[in-house]
Design an enzyme around this catalytic site. Structure first.
Site, PDB file in Angstrom:
ATOM      1  N   GLU A 262       0.907  -0.991   0.316  1.00  0.00           N
ATOM      2  CA  GLU A 262      -0.032  -0.278   0.040  1.00  0.00           C
ATOM      3  C   GLU A 262       1.124   1.682  -0.470  1.00  0.00           C
ATOM      4  O   GLU A 262       1.989   1.308   0.913  1.00  0.00           O
ATOM      5  CB  GLU A 262      -0.783  -0.553   1.156  1.00  0.00           C
ATOM      6  CG  GLU A 262      -2.007  -0.409   0.978  1.00  0.00           C
ATOM      7  CD  GLU A 262      -3.237  -0.962   2.805  1.00  0.00           C
ATOM      8  OE1 GLU A 262      -2.745   0.577   3.012  1.00  0.00           O
ATOM      9  OE2 GLU A 262      -3.480  -1.446   2.778  1.00  0.00           O
ATOM     10  N   GLU A 316     -13.678   5.635  -1.416  1.00  0.00           N
ATOM     11  CA  GLU A 316     -14.439   4.806  -0.961  1.00  0.00           C
ATOM     12  C   GLU A 316     -15.439   6.037  -0.503  1.00  0.00           C
ATOM     13  O   GLU A 316     -15.178   6.342   1.032  1.00  0.00           O
ATOM     14  CB  GLU A 316     -13.899   3.101   0.134  1.00  0.00           C
ATOM     15  CG  GLU A 316     -13.491   2.496  -1.279  1.00  0.00           C
ATOM     16  CD  GLU A 316     -12.443   1.772  -0.508  1.00  0.00           C
ATOM     17  OE1 GLU A 316     -12.489   0.705   0.352  1.00  0.00           O
ATOM     18  OE2 GLU A 316     -11.320   1.810  -0.997  1.00  0.00           O
ATOM     19  N   LYS A 319     -15.620   5.231   4.407  1.00  0.00           N
ATOM     20  CA  LYS A 319     -14.944   4.609   4.865  1.00  0.00           C
ATOM     21  C   LYS A 319     -14.695   5.367   6.093  1.00  0.00           C
ATOM     22  O   LYS A 319     -15.456   7.064   5.524  1.00  0.00           O
ATOM     23  CB  LYS A 319     -13.078   4.733   4.502  1.00  0.00           C
ATOM     24  CG  LYS A 319     -12.834   4.080   3.230  1.00  0.00           C
ATOM     25  CD  LYS A 319     -11.813   4.074   2.605  1.00  0.00           C
ATOM     26  CE  LYS A 319     -10.996   3.266   4.814  1.00  0.00           C
ATOM     27  NZ  LYS A 319      -9.212   3.225   3.584  1.00  0.00           N
ATOM     28  N   GLU A 325      -9.370  10.581   4.015  1.00  0.00           N
ATOM     29  CA  GLU A 325      -9.415   8.936   4.465  1.00  0.00           C
ATOM     30  C   GLU A 325     -10.789   8.549   2.731  1.00  0.00           C
ATOM     31  O   GLU A 325     -10.645   6.906   2.274  1.00  0.00           O
ATOM     32  CB  GLU A 325     -10.732   8.321   5.174  1.00  0.00           C
ATOM     33  CG  GLU A 325      -9.251   7.842   6.416  1.00  0.00           C
ATOM     34  CD  GLU A 325      -8.380   7.133   6.229  1.00  0.00           C
ATOM     35  OE1 GLU A 325      -8.452   5.819   5.586  1.00  0.00           O
ATOM     36  OE2 GLU A 325      -7.051   6.997   6.651  1.00  0.00           O
TER      37      GLU A 325
END
Length: 480
Positions: A262, A316, A319, A325
């Site tokens: 990541e 997303e 999240k 985030e």
């Protein structure tokens, strides 16, 4: 005899370099309610030349959609299943049978990530990690897949006890004997690699007054000399990776390779999330892709051809946490690019990082030593602290335990709270209660966010107080 001008030679060498480098993949997270179908996602990956993908589960729809493609897949066994996988070989065999053997080789599963950032998980799952990895590997042997599929586990940089300078990188002492020694021995014996999650954004955001934005974004800068070995670093990513390489060397595991599972940069953030912007996200990821695909290596390991998974494929919307985030995606849910960067060597030929003419928050290389491990995941960086009277964030003792635990996991993990004082034997470990530990973690997050509005909520599990909390002899900070 053909004579080449200097520009022609430069172009020729570039073409040669572009054929010999590392590999770029992408993390396909799905904490959202507006994402395209798995079939459309696979088409999106293929159309952008992305031939490696990492998922956080083993969703049948996703694995079926990837069947028959040339896309290599890393699947995940969640932290919540570590205990069962460690305790029972039969569970591991059933899990591999259902989630791996049922799809491979039509779906090209190349690795299994056992857990994710387990050392940052306060759910006491660390002791189950290596036994779970071993049982999953034994299960792969049962299906004769152990030579085709690697087993590893992604670690966060919080697993390092020291990372500055990079040459002094070392793992946390309390993790070496019980976890790292057996895990690295397992990785060596099985020919696997160490998975590492690194986020220069978080270090920059929390230390924007001393870290150059150019240094964080792979742009031209004066660099930083490591006083331990004399090597000069021109970007924070290399410094973080070499700290892990140094930690491996300190335990005599120089032969264990690293895969970056990541890394990324958000295109949007809250007002106090310094550096979160479309331009910076494009620069970080675009310049990183160029570095990896052109075989840059690192100062400590110049010949290392790294495999790097960008985080993440999509924004997303479900999240938890600050705005950043929900904005790490390369694509919007409607499949439009958030910004235009290449993912292949072919695309790199026409790629140029075009910084704006506006001055960056910092223009020099780091003026003082900065430890990227201790830099919080969501700190305040160079933003002025709140001028309000002292306030603290504490856990709501009436909140459901499950809700508190989830919030605590976030604060100590992705949220970047300093949770070292609540570890066993540390100053704030006692009283050893969920409410006390959550209160310390929530307050750390709250203070690092400069007591910004909404930073002491945690889904209703916390609230602000004006009297300093008292839990044993623990002192709650009021600012960072």
């Amino acid at each position: 005899m053909l004579r080449l001008t200097l520009p022609a030679i430069s172009f020729f060498l570039t073409l040669l370099t572009l054929t010999d480098g590392g590999s770029i993949g992408v993390n396909y997270g799905r904490i959202a309610n507006n994402l395209p179908s798995a079939v459309k996602v696979v088409q999106l990956l293929k159309s952008n030349g992305l031939n490696r993908v990492k998922v956080y589960d083993t969703d049948p729809a996703v694995l079926h959609a990837l069947s028959g493609t040339d896309i290599k897949v890393t699947v995940d066994l969640p932290n919540q299943q570590l205990f069962a996988a460690a305790r029972s070989l039969s569970f591991a065999v059933a899990w591999v049978n259902r989630n791996v053997a049922a799809y491979h080789p039509h779906t090209q599963i190349e690795a299994i990530a056992v857990g994710n950032e387990v050392f940052a998980d306060p759910g006491n799952t660390t002791k189950f990690l290596v036994p779970a990895m071993k049982n999953i590997h034994q299960a792969l042997i049962r299906f004769n897949l152990h030579n085709q599929i690697k087993v590893s586990s992604p670690i966060a940089l919080a697993a390092l006890g020291n990372s500055y300078p990079s040459s002094a990188g070392s793992f946390r002492p309390e993790l070496i004997e019980p976890v790292f020694e057996p895990m690295l021995r397992f990785l060596r014996e099985t020919g696997s690699y160490l998975m590492v999650n690194v986020y220069p954004f978080f270090a920059y955001e929390s230390n924007a007054d001393v870290i150059s934005l150019d240094y964080a974004l792979f742009r031209q800068n004066a660099g930083v000399v490591d006083p331990g070995n004399g090597l000069r670093y021109f970007n924070l990513f290399d410094a973080q990776i070499d700290a892990v390489f140094a930690a491996l060397s300190a335990l005599k595991y120089n032969d264990v390779e690293i895969v970056v599972t990541e890394t990324g940069w958000p295109s949007k953030g809250d007002n106090n999330e310094v550096g979160a912007s479309v331009e910076n996200a494009a620069a970080y990821n675009g310049n990183l892709v160029r570095k990896i695909l052109t075989g840059g290596g690192t100062p400590l390991r110049p010949k290392a051809d790294l495999t790097v998974y960008l985080f993440a494929l999509f924004n997303e919307n479900q999240k938890f946490g600050p705005t950043s985030e929900r904005n790490f995606g390369l694509f919007y849910p409607d499949e439009r690019k958030v910004y235009d960067i290449p993912f292949t060597t072919e695309g790199l030929k026409d790629y140029h990082d075009r910084p704006s003419t506006s001055p960056s928050p910092s223009t020099a290389a780091p003026a003082t030593p900065v430890n990227p491990v201790t830099a919080p995941s969501t700190g305040n960086g160079g933003v002025s602290k709140s001028s309000a009277a002292n306030t603290w964030c504490v856990a709501n003792p009436d909140a459901q335990k499950e809700k508190l635990q989830v919030a605590l996991d976030f604060a100590c993990g992705e949220g970047g709270a300093d949770c070292r004082p609540i570890q066993p034997g540390a100053t704030c470990y006692d009283p050893n209660t969920l409410v006390a530990h959550a209160s310390f973690a929530f307050n750390s997050y709250y203070q690092k966010k400069a007591r910004a509005g909404g930073s002491c909520y945690f889904g209703g599990s916390a609230y602000v107080v004006t009297q300093e909390p008292k839990y044993g002899n623990c002192e709650f900070p009021t600012g960072y």
